[in-house]
Enzyme design. Structure first.
Site, short mmCIF file in Angstrom:
data_model
loop_
_atom_site.label_atom_id
_atom_site.label_comp_id
_atom_site.label_asym_id
_atom_site.label_seq_id
_atom_site.Cartn_x
_atom_site.Cartn_y
_atom_site.Cartn_z
N LYS A 151 0.92 -1.21 -0.11
CA LYS A 151 0.07 -0.03 -0.08
C LYS A 151 0.79 1.32 0.18
O LYS A 151 0.49 2.32 -0.63
CB LYS A 151 -0.98 -0.09 1.17
CG LYS A 151 -1.88 -1.04 1.25
CD LYS A 151 -3.03 -0.81 2.54
CE LYS A 151 -2.12 -0.57 3.67
NZ LYS A 151 -1.55 -2.17 4.29
N LYS A 189 -2.12 9.07 6.68
CA LYS A 189 -2.18 7.89 7.18
C LYS A 189 -2.66 7.97 8.72
O LYS A 189 -2.18 8.67 9.49
CB LYS A 189 -0.56 7.38 7.55
CG LYS A 189 -0.27 6.02 8.32
CD LYS A 189 -0.37 4.85 7.19
CE LYS A 189 -0.14 3.71 7.81
NZ LYS A 189 -0.26 2.50 6.93
N GLY A 224 -4.76 3.55 4.51
CA GLY A 224 -5.15 2.58 5.52
C GLY A 224 -4.01 1.90 6.46
O GLY A 224 -3.01 1.80 6.07
N ALA A 274 8.48 -5.48 -8.67
CA ALA A 274 8.92 -5.53 -7.52
C ALA A 274 10.36 -5.15 -7.64
O ALA A 274 11.16 -4.71 -8.59
CB ALA A 274 9.24 -7.25 -7.61
N1 LIG Z 1 7.02 -3.26 -5.58
C1 LIG Z 1 7.58 -3.20 -4.38
N2 LIG Z 1 9.11 -2.93 -4.48
C2 LIG Z 1 9.83 -3.05 -3.41
N3 LIG Z 1 9.33 -3.57 -2.18
C3 LIG Z 1 8.05 -3.61 -2.22
C4 LIG Z 1 7.18 -3.51 -3.05
N4 LIG Z 1 5.88 -3.55 -2.63
C5 LIG Z 1 6.23 -3.66 -1.26
N5 LIG Z 1 7.49 -3.90 -1.23
C6 LIG Z 1 8.11 -4.08 0.22
O1 LIG Z 1 7.25 -5.06 0.93
C7 LIG Z 1 6.91 -4.84 2.30
C8 LIG Z 1 5.48 -4.45 2.36
O2 LIG Z 1 5.15 -3.32 1.78
P1 LIG Z 1 4.46 -1.89 2.30
O3 LIG Z 1 5.10 -1.56 3.66
O4 LIG Z 1 4.22 -0.72 1.06
O5 LIG Z 1 3.00 -2.73 2.89
P2 LIG Z 1 1.81 -1.97 3.30
O6 LIG Z 1 0.69 -2.50 2.43
O7 LIG Z 1 1.82 -0.42 3.20
O8 LIG Z 1 1.72 -2.53 4.79
P3 LIG Z 1 1.23 -1.70 5.97
O9 LIG Z 1 -0.01 -2.44 6.37
O10 LIG Z 1 2.28 -2.03 7.18
O11 LIG Z 1 1.08 -0.27 5.64
C9 LIG Z 1 7.77 -3.38 2.43
O12 LIG Z 1 9.05 -3.85 2.97
C10 LIG Z 1 8.25 -2.93 1.08
O13 LIG Z 1 9.33 -2.04 0.83
MG LIG Z 2 2.04 0.84 4.52
#
Ligand SMILES: Nc1ncnc2c1ncn2[C@@H]1O[C@H](COP(=O)(O)OP(=O)(O)OP(=O)(O)O)[C@@H](O)[C@H]1O
Ligand SMILES: [Mg+2]
Length: 220
Positions: free
Chosen positions: A16, A35, A108, A201
């Site tokens: 997210k 946030k 979220g 990724a």
């Molecule tokens: N496209 C991407 N490239 C590199 N890393 C990614 C990518 N998508 C997610 N990640 C990595 O995966 C992990 C989880 O992603 P992220 O923190 O964005 O999730 P989130 O959905 O925002 O979680 P939260 O509920 O904690 O907010 C992080 O360490 C992030 O750097």
């Molecule tokens: Mg997040």
């Protein structure tokens, strides 16, 4: 007219924050990011908003409440003895931001139905309190299991009458396997919602300049 986008996901850790940053990087005009609840960080550690700033340079950042333990906001708040802001508080904040920003992004915590306040209201309840138009974006995983998780999230949004702008794959592999390639095709068919973007990724590890330069190419 200001666009209000809620960035929810099928789970925590689905990307997210990276998706929020990608929307912020491609926005034309002014953008604010909210946030409502950040958990799992101390006062001096970077949270999701600082990650968005690192990736995009956007500095109009608003954190509703910060809690120490890496738990759902209501759980972390209860254990820490912190009274959480209500979803009404967050809704008023969003409406104020919307007065003079072109885009307001709201990330979220975890998935859609995670409680954000002490009455157990979640991101869907928050959105339903807005008196201005908005839409949800659902961030989904690429791999096996995502058809069910994404379907559940979309069904929950639809059951509440909340508009969905599209699905975004949070992390699309450089060399997708069979399940991932099939999911990309089947997600719109099973959910009735288009896939409007795919974040490659590794994008979260890019330097700001490269992230901002590439972000537009990740959306349809
Ligand atoms: N496209 C991407 N490239 C590199 N890393 C990614 C990518 N998508 C997610 N990640 C990595 O995966 C992990 C989880 O992603 P992220 O923190 O964005 O999730 P989130 O959905 O925002 O979680 P939260 O509920 O904690 O907010 C992080 O360490 C992030 O750097
Ligand atoms: Mg997040």
């Amino acid at each position: 007219m200001t666009r209000i986008l809620f960035v929810t996901g099928t789970d925590t850790g689905v990307g997210k924050t990276v998706v929020t940053a990608a929307f912020a990087a491609t926005a034309r005009g002014s953008v604010a990011v909210l946030k409502p609840a950040q958990t799992g960080v101390t006062a001096d550690e970077p949270g999701d908003l600082q990650e968005v700033q690192r990736l995009t340079g956007v500095a109009d950042l608003h954190e509703g409440v910060r809690l120490l333990e890496p738990l759902a906001p209501t759980t972390a708040g209860r254990r820490q003895g912190v009274v959480l802001p209500s979803v009404d508080d967050h809704a008023r904040t969003i409406e104020k931001l919307a007065v003079d920003r072109d885009l307001v992004l709201v990330e979220g915590a975890g998935g859609l139905l995670v409680g954000l306040d002490d009455d157990g209201n979640d991101l869907a309840d928050l959105a339903a309190r807005l008196e201005i138009p908005f839409a949800f974006v659902v961030v989904a995983r690429a791999g096996l299991g995502t058809l069910n998780h994404t379907g559940l999230t979309v069904e929950a949004l639809r059951a509440r009458g909340l508009p969905i702008a599209g699905l975004v794959i949070g992390s699309w592999p450089a060399e997708p396997e069979l399940a991932e390639r099939c999911n990309l095709e089947d997600l719109p068919a099973t959910t009735g919602v288009p896939v409007i973007g795919r974040i490659p990724a590794g994008a979260g590890a890019l330097e700001r300049e490269a992230f901002v330069a590439a972000a537009a190419s990740w959306f349809e």
